[in-house]
Design a protein around this motif. Structure first.
Motif, PDB file in Angstrom:
ATOM      1  N   ALA A 127      40.668  27.330  48.061  1.00  0.00           N
ATOM      2  CA  ALA A 127      39.483  28.155  47.804  1.00  0.00           C
ATOM      3  C   ALA A 127      38.886  27.986  46.414  1.00  0.00           C
ATOM      4  CB  ALA A 127      39.833  29.635  48.028  1.00  0.00           C
ATOM      5  N   GLY A 128      39.493  27.195  45.572  1.00  0.00           N
ATOM      6  CA  GLY A 128      39.052  27.172  44.180  1.00  0.00           C
ATOM      7  C   GLY A 128      37.849  26.333  43.866  1.00  0.00           C
ATOM      8  N   GLY A 129      37.378  25.525  44.821  1.00  0.00           N
ATOM      9  CA  GLY A 129      36.206  24.721  44.558  1.00  0.00           C
ATOM     10  C   GLY A 129      36.379  23.854  43.322  1.00  0.00           C
ATOM     11  N   ALA A 130      35.340  23.800  42.491  1.00  0.00           N
ATOM     12  CA  ALA A 130      35.340  22.930  41.319  1.00  0.00           C
ATOM     13  C   ALA A 130      36.490  23.237  40.370  1.00  0.00           C
ATOM     14  CB  ALA A 130      34.007  23.058  40.583  1.00  0.00           C
ATOM     15  N   ILE A 151      31.644  31.310  36.677  1.00  0.00           N
ATOM     16  CA  ILE A 151      31.745  32.716  37.086  1.00  0.00           C
ATOM     17  C   ILE A 151      30.634  33.527  36.425  1.00  0.00           C
ATOM     18  CG2 ILE A 151      33.111  34.815  36.812  1.00  0.00           C
ATOM     19  CD1 ILE A 151      34.163  33.165  39.026  1.00  0.00           C
ATOM     20  N   MET A 152      30.385  33.289  35.139  1.00  0.00           N
ATOM     21  CA  MET A 152      29.323  34.036  34.459  1.00  0.00           C
ATOM     22  C   MET A 152      27.951  33.687  35.043  1.00  0.00           C
ATOM     23  SD  MET A 152      30.940  36.018  32.596  1.00  0.00           S
ATOM     24  CE  MET A 152      29.485  36.795  31.941  1.00  0.00           C
ATOM     25  N   LEU A 377      37.307  33.183  41.422  1.00  0.00           N
ATOM     26  CA  LEU A 377      38.124  34.070  40.589  1.00  0.00           C
ATOM     27  C   LEU A 377      39.522  34.225  41.170  1.00  0.00           C
ATOM     28  CD1 LEU A 377      38.042  35.739  38.029  1.00  0.00           C
ATOM     29  CD2 LEU A 377      37.325  37.712  39.395  1.00  0.00           C
ATOM     30  N   CYS A 378      39.633  34.261  42.497  1.00  0.00           N
ATOM     31  CA  CYS A 378      40.942  34.359  43.129  1.00  0.00           C
ATOM     32  C   CYS A 378      41.837  33.188  42.729  1.00  0.00           C
ATOM     33  CB  CYS A 378      40.772  34.411  44.650  1.00  0.00           C
ATOM     34  SG  CYS A 378      42.309  34.273  45.600  1.00  0.00           S
ATOM     35  N   TRP A 389      46.737  39.856  39.570  1.00  0.00           N
ATOM     36  CA  TRP A 389      46.172  40.870  40.454  1.00  0.00           C
ATOM     37  C   TRP A 389      44.905  40.365  41.139  1.00  0.00           C
ATOM     38  CZ3 TRP A 389      41.382  43.420  39.915  1.00  0.00           C
ATOM     39  CH2 TRP A 389      41.194  44.528  40.733  1.00  0.00           C
ATOM     40  N   LEU A 390      44.145  39.522  40.432  1.00  0.00           N
ATOM     41  CA  LEU A 390      42.907  38.993  40.982  1.00  0.00           C
ATOM     42  C   LEU A 390      43.157  37.975  42.088  1.00  0.00           C
ATOM     43  CD1 LEU A 390      40.982  38.488  37.621  1.00  0.00           C
ATOM     44  CD2 LEU A 390      40.476  40.210  39.368  1.00  0.00           C
TER      45      LEU A 390
END
Length: 590
Positions: A127-130, A151-152, A377-378, A389-390
């Motif tokens: 799921a992390g993509g780039a 993310i920003m 973010l995961c 936790w994320l």
């Protein structure tokens, strides 16, 4: 275990690691230079990303998506409200009716980048993509820096898009939404004093939806996207029916503006392509869904590339339709379609239809972007550089609920107060930078593989040299005087050097890694072209974009040095190691 992860003798790993107490954190800070040296270039193997690292999320994400889900998500992510404005600006300021060719060129650029993403996503469906692709190629620091900027970008872009939803929804129902639906707050600075509860409600509603189920979110997106595309096709048909083909070559004021299909020549077309390329941003979010695709080797190439091709056709038809409605120099750059129809007798109602279609486009682009940002973010949480936790995946919904909820609340807080123009000044450069990095990464992985030391230097030298040539071409394009063919000669020289550099690299350096299931065709030419075009597009951005990128990059480096490198170090020393074998979960089929 990551290379360089073994601790020096005498290192204290207490129960809570570097953050067990202030004293433990002080000792960790004292070891910062050593830890940065060990961790910053530590690259995980693809097998580790798919087994040991993924296990940190607990439950697995459900593999329930097929290629038609990915095409729908790609369409939803790309075809937002921005195209209605971008088309007008590119036509009026740069390309004229040739904006149709600008969209075709930009679509080709997007397809080249999509190929690079697809090779990684098929070989490593996580799921992390780039972020994951760069982590297995260039190491932890490069992945963290680009991931933090991305993310920003997502958060600011989504907040801006949510606030624009209020305005477009008002247009659809004939209400001046900014004055009627936003609440002024006296005493707050200009640009932060209009509370937009509609935008907050939309973000929170979508956050609940994506937390509940990815498959159901995909179905909602499919329905909204189908209706949105129907609106766009309606606008295209109306434009062709009521337009005039003579407007494709005839300006409204021939004494002031040049005529022809390409009134500003090739430079105008390419400058227009640089502007409209931002309308294609969104397909990268589809790659973050790879962990939830049932058959990655078949579905991901069709889903990612297919969505780019379909969107390119839609955009070209929209551009042609608009160019036929009005001469290019009579188009309103801020509201091209609405302005064109308002000028036609009895057609003012079409602007309400455009508002409705744009509102649906905003909802779909928001949903896809928020799905993508949560998965970024995961996986950043899985890697250990952000709180674990994320990274948690809810066992009941099989979605990253914590990451989705956190980013949803953060985005809603921004959308509540911050004005659209302030947010939009902070968008775009991070995404183009990630496209550039992924194109470099696919070349490095093919030709250097997991090789270390001197064996990787030919590939690194090629990537550095080629990027400098692309930068030289971009600077000549922007700064060289056009008189007496100086610019044309310099551009031709830069292009010749670029082609010679790629040809020499292909002839002298053999590939070290061959993809098992799907690979970028035409190596190394396709990713090299993607690198070249992304450098060119980065050169078209304005100074505030680079100021923002520098500010967030500096903030990301600070977070990495003060927190992430120590958290990552602790995670690797915690003893979690499943051997790094490459595995796939039971629901994944080739």
């Amino acid at each position: 275990m990551d290379k360089g992860a073994l601790p020096p003798s005498g290192t204290d790993h207490g129960a809570g690691g570097s953050f067990a107490s202030l004293r433990a954190y002080g000792r960790a800070l004292a070891q910062t230079p050593r830890r940065v040296a060990q961790r910053s270039c530590a690259a995980t193997a693809p097998g580790e990303e798919m087994s040991r690292v993924r296990a940190r999320s607990g439950a697995h994400m459900a593999r329930a998506l097929r290629w038609w889900d990915l095409v729908g998500l790609g369409l939803g992510g790309m075809v937002g409200a921005g195209v209605f404005v971008t088309t007008g600006r590119a036509t009026r300021l740069y390309a004229g009716p040739g904006v149709v060719v600008s969209y075709a060129i930009a679509g080709l650029c997007a397809l080249l980048s999509a190929f690079c993403y697809t090779e990684f996503a098929v070989d490593m469906p996580v799921a992390g993509g780039a972020f994951s692709y760069l982590r297995v190629t260039f190491g932890e620091f490069a992945a963290f820096l680009t991931g933090a900027n991305l993310i920003m970008e997502y958060v600011f872009s989504n907040a801006a898009v949510a606030r624009s939803f209020t305005a477009y929804l008002g247009t659809a129902v004939g209400v001046d939404a900014p004055s009627k639906w936003r609440i002024p707050v006296p005493g707050l600075p200009e640009g932060f004093n209009q509370v937009d509860l509609v935008a907050v409600g939309v973000i929170l509603l979508i956050s609940v939806c994506i937390c509940y189920s990815t498959k159901e979110s995909s179905l909602v997106n499919m329905v909204l996207t189908a209706v949105h595309v129907a609106f766009i096709l309606f606008i295209i048909v109306i434009g062709f029916v009521h337009g005039d083909a003579r407007n494709l070559t005839r300006p409204a004021d021939p004494s002031q503006n040049p005529g022809g299909f390409f009134p500003h020549g090739a430079m105008g077309v390419f400058n227009g392509a640089a502007m409209v390329y931002l309308s294609y941003i969104g397909y990268d979010a589809v790659s973050t869904m790879a962990e939830e695709v049932e058959r990655p080797a078949r579905d991901i190439p069709i889903g990612v590339s297919g969505s780019v091709v379909v969107v390119t056709v839609l955009y070209c038809l929209m551009a042609a339709s608009m160019s036929m409605l009005l001469p290019y120099d009579a188009i309103d750059p801020e509201a091209p379609f609405s302005g064109a129809f308002k000028g036609k007798a009895g057609m003012a109602w079409v602007s309400n239809v455009i508002g409705a279609g744009a509102s649906l486009g905003i909802l779909t682009s928001l949903m896809v972007a928020m799905l993508g940002q949560a998965r970024y973010l995961c996986v950043i949480g899985r890697s250990g550089v952000m709180p674990a936790w994320l990274a948690r995946v809810n066992p009941r919904t099989a979605t990253p609920v914590n990451a989705s909820a956190f980013l949803g609340l953060f985005t809603a807080a921004l959308a509540l107060f911050t004005e659209l123009d302030i947010l939009l000044n902070l968008v775009c450069i991070g995404t183009l930078f990630v496209f550039y990095m992924v194109a470099n990464a696919v070349v490095y992985r093919r030709y250097a593989g997991a090789l270390l030391g001197r064996s990787a230097w030919p590939t690194l030298a090629f990537l550095g040299t080629f990027s400098l040539v692309a930068l030289s071409f971009t600077l000549v394009w922007k700064l060289a005087p056009p008189e007496r063919g100086v610019r044309a000669g310099l551009l031709a020289a830069c292009a010749a050097v670029a082609v010679a550099t790629v040809a020499a690299f292909q002839a002298l350096v053999p590939q070290a890694h061959a993809p098992e299931l799907w690979g970028v065709p035409g190596m190394p030419w396709v990713p090299a072209a993607s690198v070249f075009l992304n450098v060119f597009l980065l050169g078209s951005l304005d100074r505030p974009s680079y100021v923002r990128f520098g500010f967030f990059s500096a903030a990301a480096v600070l977070v990495y040095v003060l927190y992430s490198v120590h958290a990552s170090y602790d995670a690797e020393e915690s003893g979690l190691d499943d051997g790094g074998a490459k595995v796939q979960d039971e629901a994944c089929t080739v």
